[in-house]
Design a protein around this motif. Structure first.
Motif, short mmCIF file in Angstrom:
data_model
loop_
_atom_site.label_atom_id
_atom_site.label_comp_id
_atom_site.label_asym_id
_atom_site.label_seq_id
_atom_site.Cartn_x
_atom_site.Cartn_y
_atom_site.Cartn_z
N GLY A 76 -1.88 -7.17 -3.55
CA GLY A 76 -2.36 -5.62 -3.60
C GLY A 76 -2.50 -5.15 -2.28
N TYR A 140 -0.35 2.43 -3.72
CA TYR A 140 -0.97 1.24 -3.85
C TYR A 140 0.33 0.44 -4.20
CZ TYR A 140 -3.03 -2.81 -5.92
OH TYR A 140 -3.66 -4.14 -6.14
N ARG A 142 2.22 -3.26 -5.09
CA ARG A 142 1.92 -4.47 -6.05
C ARG A 142 3.17 -5.44 -6.02
NH1 ARG A 142 -1.34 -6.11 -10.10
NH2 ARG A 142 -2.86 -5.31 -8.75
N TYR A 172 -10.57 3.86 -6.66
CA TYR A 172 -10.48 2.89 -7.58
C TYR A 172 -11.61 3.09 -8.55
CZ TYR A 172 -9.88 -1.41 -9.98
OH TYR A 172 -9.37 -2.37 -10.96
N LYS A 197 -4.34 -15.53 -5.78
CA LYS A 197 -4.27 -14.32 -6.56
C LYS A 197 -3.38 -14.36 -7.71
CE LYS A 197 -4.89 -9.51 -4.90
NZ LYS A 197 -6.24 -9.25 -5.41
N THR A 303 -9.04 -4.46 -1.42
CA THR A 303 -7.70 -3.36 -1.11
C THR A 303 -7.86 -1.94 -2.09
OG1 THR A 303 -6.23 -5.15 -0.48
CG2 THR A 303 -5.14 -2.96 -1.03
N ALA A 304 -7.93 -2.41 -3.40
CA ALA A 304 -7.54 -1.37 -4.17
C ALA A 304 -9.03 -0.36 -4.05
CB ALA A 304 -7.76 -1.64 -5.51
C1 COI Z 1 -7.00 -5.10 -5.02
O1 COI Z 1 -7.97 -4.85 -4.48
O2 COI Z 1 -5.67 -5.06 -4.59
C2 COI Z 1 -7.13 -6.00 -6.36
O3 COI Z 1 -6.89 -7.13 -6.29
C3 COI Z 1 -7.49 -5.30 -7.42
C4 COI Z 1 -6.55 -5.29 -8.41
C5 COI Z 1 -6.87 -6.28 -9.35
C6 COI Z 1 -6.65 -3.81 -9.02
#
Ligand code: COI
Length: 356
Positions: A76, A140, A142, A172, A197, A303-304
């Motif tokens: 993330g 964000y 991914r 979030y 992760k 992060t989120a």
């Molecule tokens: C992140 O904070 O990047 C995470 O891994 C949360 C995610 C599961 C939404």
């Protein structure tokens, strides 16, 4: 590890953009994807055919290993647009190193550094209109990898797909976060995959988190799997406790994710001469601190969510409220971090990475 390649990314641009259909003031985290995605396949022992294409469905055999054995890892990250329209990433090298560390733990091949950075920056530049400036807004990012070899034999896949999706994001969590301390279920164990992760680490949390939600808590604070005596992570985040003016957090181990926000908070705290103790934090000392008034704050870091203040916790069916600190450590680190991320302040550690 193959860290360098001469392969060029094939770019197929979307004919029309979907951006006009998006209400950027009402985004649900992670549910809207921007116009393009990155894809690269691993076959015959090498990563090949890196491509950026319009975001859309994939065709993958139902016999692919990811569906049967969960061989999947992810990252993330976020891109930010500053007030002058420049675009920044935050410590992307950390995510690159961690996705490969996660892959190694899941018996998956590492991804080359140059394609990772080229893909990331090209994708972010292509979809730059999807990044809104201003506090709380970001794109964000991914990255993820999955085993695509067809076959239900329980062995590592010989084929993989590495992808990157991007998704415009706001906060979030909205509102207060109340947490329940885990007394039965566990997130990770010694020798397990807690530090990776791995997709399954998150899927395994859903059931106990649902049970906590039914009781009015948004998240679970995970404890050690053997005796549930030590506090380890909060939901999808690392967790910090402020007792008087000391910051406590669990040390990195093979049970705990080496969070980028976690290590950034620690660096900021140490710079500000705040005492930080990375050590096992027991449930009993935090309950005691809550009772005697020395527990000032609990917050998650990821992060989120960036920094997410916990307003109450429950243990042995007893609730402990934490008085909201308007100018506490959580608020201060959130501001310091987001100022660095959005290029609104000094970047004393060189964490910002300019994309455009
Ligand atoms: C992140 O904070 O990047 C995470 O891994 C949360 C995610 C599961 C939404």
């Amino acid at each position: 590890m193959n860290t360098s390649t001469t392969q060029k990314i094939d770019i197929q641009k979307a004919v029309t953009s979907r951006i006009g259909q998006v209400d950027f003031n009402n985004l649900t985290f992670g549910s809207t994807f921007s116009d393009h995605m990155f894809e690269c396949d691993y076959k015959d022992g090498e990563w090949q055919n890196p491509a950026i294409k319009p975001y859309g469905p994939l065709t993958i055999s139902p016999g692919a290993k990811v569906f049967h054995y969960g061989q999947a890892v992810f990252e993330g990250m976020k891109a930010y647009k500053d007030d002058n329209g420049k675009i920044w990433l935050f410590r992307p090298e950390q995510n690159f190193l961690r996705i490969n560390k996660s892959s190694v733990r899941m018996a998956m091949p590492e991804f080359p550094r140059d394609i990772f950075f080229e893909a990331l920056t090209t994708l972010v530049k292509l979809d730059q209109a999807w990044i809104k400036p201003g506090p709380g807004n970001s794109l964000y990012i991914r990255p993820f990898v999955m085993g695509t070899q067809v076959g239900v034999g329980a062995s590592p896949s010989t084929e993989y797909k590495f992808m990157i999706l991007t998704s415009p994001a706001q906060a979030y969590y909205t509102g207060d976060v109340k947490v329940e301390i885990a007394e039965h279920y566990s997130r990770s164990a010694n020798g397990g995959v807690g530090a990776a992760k791995a997709a399954g680490n998150y899927g395994a949390q859903f059931f106990p988190t649902n049970l906590a939600r039914e009781k009015g808590f948004q998240q679970v604070i995970w404890t050690d799997a053997s005796k549930h005596e030590f506090l380890e992570e909060a939901g999808t985040m690392n967790v910090f406790f402020r007792v008087n003016d000391t910051l406590l957090t669990a040390p990195i181990s093979d049970r705990i994710l080496d969070g980028v926000t976690r290590k950034s908070v620690i660096a900021l705290a140490k710079r500000d001469n705040i005492t930080v103790e990375e050590r096992p934090v027991s449930v009993s000392e935090i309950v005691e601190a809550a009772k005697n008034g020395s527990l000032k704050e609990i917050f998650g870091a990821g992060t989120a969510a960036v920094i997410s203040q916990v307003s109450a916790f429950s243990y042995h069916d007893k609730n402990y409220d934490i008085e909201k600190q308007e100018n506490g450590f959580a608020a201060r680190f959130k501001k310091e971090l987001t100022d660095i991320q959005h290029n609104r302040g000094e970047d004393p550690f060189g964490w910002r990475y300019e994309v455009l």
